[in-house]
Design a protein around this motif. Structure first.
Motif, mmCIF file in Angstrom:
data_model
loop_
_atom_site.group_PDB
_atom_site.id
_atom_site.type_symbol
_atom_site.label_atom_id
_atom_site.label_comp_id
_atom_site.label_asym_id
_atom_site.label_seq_id
_atom_site.Cartn_x
_atom_site.Cartn_y
_atom_site.Cartn_z
ATOM 1 N N ASN A 151 0.855 -1.190 0.000
ATOM 2 C CA ASN A 151 0.000 0.000 0.000
ATOM 3 C C ASN A 151 0.885 1.232 0.000
ATOM 4 O O ASN A 151 2.118 1.127 0.122
ATOM 5 C CB ASN A 151 -0.995 -0.010 1.171
ATOM 6 N N ASP A 152 0.295 2.392 -0.147
ATOM 7 C CA ASP A 152 1.082 3.611 -0.310
ATOM 8 C C ASP A 152 1.982 3.887 0.890
ATOM 9 O O ASP A 152 3.145 4.287 0.740
ATOM 10 C CB ASP A 152 0.155 4.809 -0.548
ATOM 11 N N ARG A 153 1.469 3.659 2.097
ATOM 12 C CA ARG A 153 2.259 3.934 3.299
ATOM 13 C C ARG A 153 3.452 2.992 3.390
ATOM 14 O O ARG A 153 4.590 3.440 3.624
ATOM 15 C CB ARG A 153 1.368 3.797 4.536
ATOM 16 N N PRO A 193 -3.555 -4.206 -11.378
ATOM 17 C CA PRO A 193 -4.215 -3.022 -10.813
ATOM 18 C C PRO A 193 -4.833 -3.260 -9.447
ATOM 19 O O PRO A 193 -5.074 -2.302 -8.706
ATOM 20 C CB PRO A 193 -5.308 -2.703 -11.843
ATOM 21 N N TYR A 194 -5.101 -4.528 -9.085
ATOM 22 C CA TYR A 194 -5.783 -4.828 -7.826
ATOM 23 C C TYR A 194 -4.841 -5.332 -6.729
ATOM 24 O O TYR A 194 -5.316 -5.695 -5.641
ATOM 25 C CB TYR A 194 -6.900 -5.860 -8.063
ATOM 26 N N THR A 195 -3.535 -5.363 -6.970
ATOM 27 C CA THR A 195 -2.622 -5.855 -5.941
ATOM 28 C C THR A 195 -1.604 -4.812 -5.511
ATOM 29 O O THR A 195 -0.699 -5.115 -4.739
ATOM 30 C CB THR A 195 -1.868 -7.112 -6.433
ATOM 31 N N LEU A 196 -1.749 -3.583 -5.993
ATOM 32 C CA LEU A 196 -0.869 -2.491 -5.594
ATOM 33 C C LEU A 196 -1.684 -1.217 -5.430
ATOM 34 O O LEU A 196 -2.647 -0.979 -6.174
ATOM 35 C CB LEU A 196 0.236 -2.266 -6.631
ATOM 36 N N ASP A 197 -1.286 -0.405 -4.478
ATOM 37 C CA ASP A 197 -1.996 0.850 -4.239
ATOM 38 C C ASP A 197 -1.708 1.845 -5.368
ATOM 39 O O ASP A 197 -0.731 1.715 -6.111
ATOM 40 C CB ASP A 197 -1.561 1.423 -2.894
ATOM 41 N N THR A 198 -2.539 2.858 -5.459
ATOM 42 C CA THR A 198 -2.489 3.781 -6.592
ATOM 43 C C THR A 198 -1.163 4.525 -6.696
ATOM 44 O O THR A 198 -0.551 4.584 -7.775
ATOM 45 C CB THR A 198 -3.645 4.788 -6.483
ATOM 46 N N ALA A 199 -0.688 5.103 -5.599
ATOM 47 C CA ALA A 199 0.571 5.853 -5.652
ATOM 48 C C ALA A 199 1.759 4.935 -5.924
ATOM 49 O O ALA A 199 2.751 5.363 -6.523
ATOM 50 C CB ALA A 199 0.785 6.621 -4.345
ATOM 51 N N VAL A 200 1.656 3.676 -5.502
ATOM 52 C CA VAL A 200 2.725 2.714 -5.781
ATOM 53 C C VAL A 200 2.816 2.472 -7.287
ATOM 54 O O VAL A 200 3.908 2.490 -7.875
ATOM 55 C CB VAL A 200 2.481 1.382 -5.045
ATOM 56 N N ILE A 243 -7.367 -10.415 2.451
ATOM 57 C CA ILE A 243 -5.952 -10.637 2.750
ATOM 58 C C ILE A 243 -5.314 -9.401 3.392
ATOM 59 O O ILE A 243 -4.097 -9.358 3.603
ATOM 60 C CB ILE A 243 -5.163 -11.059 1.497
ATOM 61 N N GLY A 244 -6.146 -8.418 3.740
ATOM 62 C CA GLY A 244 -5.676 -7.309 4.554
ATOM 63 C C GLY A 244 -4.995 -6.177 3.826
ATOM 64 O O GLY A 244 -4.231 -5.418 4.446
ATOM 65 N N LEU A 245 -5.244 -6.017 2.532
ATOM 66 C CA LEU A 245 -4.620 -4.928 1.784
ATOM 67 C C LEU A 245 -5.524 -3.697 1.832
ATOM 68 O O LEU A 245 -6.688 -3.744 1.424
ATOM 69 C CB LEU A 245 -4.375 -5.343 0.334
ATOM 70 N N ASP A 246 -4.980 -2.594 2.319
ATOM 71 C CA ASP A 246 -5.737 -1.359 2.484
ATOM 72 C C ASP A 246 -5.348 -0.389 1.378
ATOM 73 O O ASP A 246 -4.328 0.297 1.457
ATOM 74 C CB ASP A 246 -5.426 -0.751 3.856
ATOM 75 N N PHE A 247 -6.159 -0.333 0.314
ATOM 76 C CA PHE A 247 -5.826 0.464 -0.856
ATOM 77 C C PHE A 247 -6.760 1.669 -0.989
ATOM 78 O O PHE A 247 -7.951 1.600 -0.666
ATOM 79 C CB PHE A 247 -5.923 -0.374 -2.129
ATOM 80 N N GLU A 248 -6.230 2.734 -1.541
ATOM 81 C CA GLU A 248 -7.012 3.948 -1.768
ATOM 82 C C GLU A 248 -8.237 3.677 -2.635
ATOM 83 O O GLU A 248 -9.316 4.218 -2.409
ATOM 84 C CB GLU A 248 -6.131 5.008 -2.439
ATOM 85 N N ILE A 249 -8.089 2.830 -3.632
ATOM 86 C CA ILE A 249 -9.180 2.573 -4.577
ATOM 87 C C ILE A 249 -10.402 1.981 -3.872
ATOM 88 O O ILE A 249 -11.542 2.216 -4.270
ATOM 89 C CB ILE A 249 -8.678 1.651 -5.722
ATOM 90 N N LEU A 250 -10.167 1.236 -2.789
ATOM 91 C CA LEU A 250 -11.270 0.669 -2.011
ATOM 92 C C LEU A 250 -11.903 1.734 -1.123
ATOM 93 O O LEU A 250 -13.126 1.808 -1.004
ATOM 94 C CB LEU A 250 -10.761 -0.503 -1.168
#
Length: 449
Positions: A151-153, A193-200, A243-250
């Motif tokens: 995620n971005d952080r 596109p669904y396994t990485l955050d937007t800024a990444v 699986i605990g991924l916190d992404f901006e798109i969500l």
């Protein structure tokens, strides 16, 4: 340096029409001349001749695979109901293999690829230990460092630093890296596109440009990918949350854009990049990829394993653009025999209404020069994907008899499982070696590394 002349009853160089009783002369791993056997031998007196049976074709280019997952073949040995079902099965099996020797698994995959006539790969590498394997095996192509799950952080805190440190070590030669015409190069593979955050994703596009690296990304493999990027909902969104991924798109409820437009807006699409699968690309998305110079590596047997429809191969061929072929890994495909995927693409294209007489030729080209174009290796010294003067001398030998039939269709219909020799980077005198695999004796001719 000794000149070696490879000859066969039929030569399919890709760079020019098939040649009956043809031959290709090689010196120091590059194509020196090409023509009929008689004229080629006459022009190179004293050359060593390697006389092959059947059909010799330019080496196959597997534009999308994961060699390190070869030991996960049990996952790819069954058919799944959905992409998400396969993904859960893969994750569970992968977690159980903690401590696996991924380099050894990749070496087994490289040998299988060579066994089926593949001489170059677009290999997606998750564990760095597997990175040098294609180069060590004599395979050309690009090894893509896969990035997923950030995620971005987390990316800002540690992920970016890890990647740039690895890239700097590669550039300094501290990690085995091939950057010459004979060896595998390195690229970056943002997974999807669904396994990485937007800024990444946006930062990875910047890093590709900063380091001058090629990119490769899974795109439109799952039917639910569009729902994920447009509205942040659907089975893929549920899987990512599980699986605990916190992404901006969500958090934002999507972007309002389809997957291709989403990636394009982040700067990921361009002639430096190719995508894998493209099963659910619509006409507008296909046009966008063509406009950006982005090739598509089709992996139909992997799609079938995951319970996914076949890719729109007829439309992709009719509309133009770069089409390549991949097997994916043994974790989602029954074998690394690229011609098996070509054969399935041929059937799919006919089912989808492709009627032109050039279908077989164009699909063999997709598995050779098309893959080279997708990897950015179709021009310059040591180019691959076709046999022409100055190119790397890669070829595959198939023990098939075309008789009076179209040689391209013969390769597609009869070639799978019939590769009897593979040559990578030419061959020096005395460098022909026999390898026994599965009870069959197979010749590997390779340049000394």
């Amino acid at each position: 340096m000794t000149v070696v002349v490879h000859s066969a009853p039929l030569l399919v160089p890709i760079a020019r029409p098939p040649i009956r009783d043809g031959a290709v002369a090689a010196r120091d791993g590059r194509v020196l001349a090409i023509g009929t056997r008689r004229e080629t031998l006459a022009a190179h007196p004293g050359a060593e001749e390697a006389r092959w049976p059947g059909v010799v074709v330019a080496g196959l280019v597997n534009a999308h695979t994961h060699l390190q997952f070869t030991r996960m073949a049990k996952v790819g040995a069954r058919v799944y109901g959905t992409f998400e079902e396969w993904s859960d099965t893969f994750d569970e099996a992968h977690a159980a293999l903690e401590g696996e020797d991924w380099a050894a698994s990749a070496r087994e995959g490289a040998l299988l690829a060579l066994r089926h006539g593949t001489t170059a790969v677009g290999d997606v590498v998750t564990d760095l230990d597997a990175l040098p394997v294609p180069r060590e095996a004599g395979l050309a192509g690009v090894s893509y460092l896969e990035i997923l799950g950030d995620n971005d952080r987390e990316w800002a805190q540690a992920g970016r630093r890890r990647l740039t440190s690895t890239l700097n070590r590669l550039a300094a030669g501290d990690v085995p890296r091939g950057d010459g015409p004979w060896t595998a190069r390195v690229g970056i593979a943002p997974h999807a596109p669904y396994t990485l955050d937007t800024a990444v994703l946006a930062d990875l596009a910047d890093l590709m440009r900063a380091y001058g690296l090629r990119g490769h990304i899974h795109l439109q493999e799952s039917v639910h990918e569009r729902e994920f990027t447009v509205s942040g909902t659907g089975p893929l969104a549920a899987l990512v949350r599980r699986i605990g991924l916190d992404f901006e798109i969500l958090r934002a409820g999507g972007t309002g854009q389809g997957p291709a437009d989403f990636l394009d807006g982040l700067g990921l699409l361009g002639p430096h990049c190719h995508v894998a699968h493209g099963v659910h690309l619509d006409a507008a998305e296909r046009a966008l990829l063509r406009a950006r110079g982005v090739g598509v590596a089709l992996c139909p047997r992997s799609n079938r394993t995951l319970g996914i429809d076949g890719p729109p191969v007829a439309a992709l061929l009719e509309e133009g653009g770069v089409v390549a072929v991949g097997t994916d890994s043994l974790a989602s495909s029954p074998s690394l025999d690229l011609l098996e995927d070509v054969r399935l693409l041929h059937a799919l294209a006919r089912e989808q209404g492709y009627r032109a007489a050039d279908l077989a030729r164009r699909l063999v080209e997709a598995a050779t020069i098309g893959g080279a174009r997708a990897l950015g290796l179709d021009a310059g010294p040591g180019r691959i994907g076709s046999l022409d003067i100055g190119a790397r001398c890669d070829l595959a030998v198939f023990d098939v008899d075309p008789g009076g039939r179209d040689p391209y269709r013969t390769l597609i219909e009869d070639g799978p499982g019939r590769c009897v020799a593979t040559v990578t980077g030419g061959v020096h005198a005395g460098r022909l070696a026999n390898i026994t695999s599965g009870g069959n004796t197979w010749a590997l001719a390779s340049r000394r590394h």
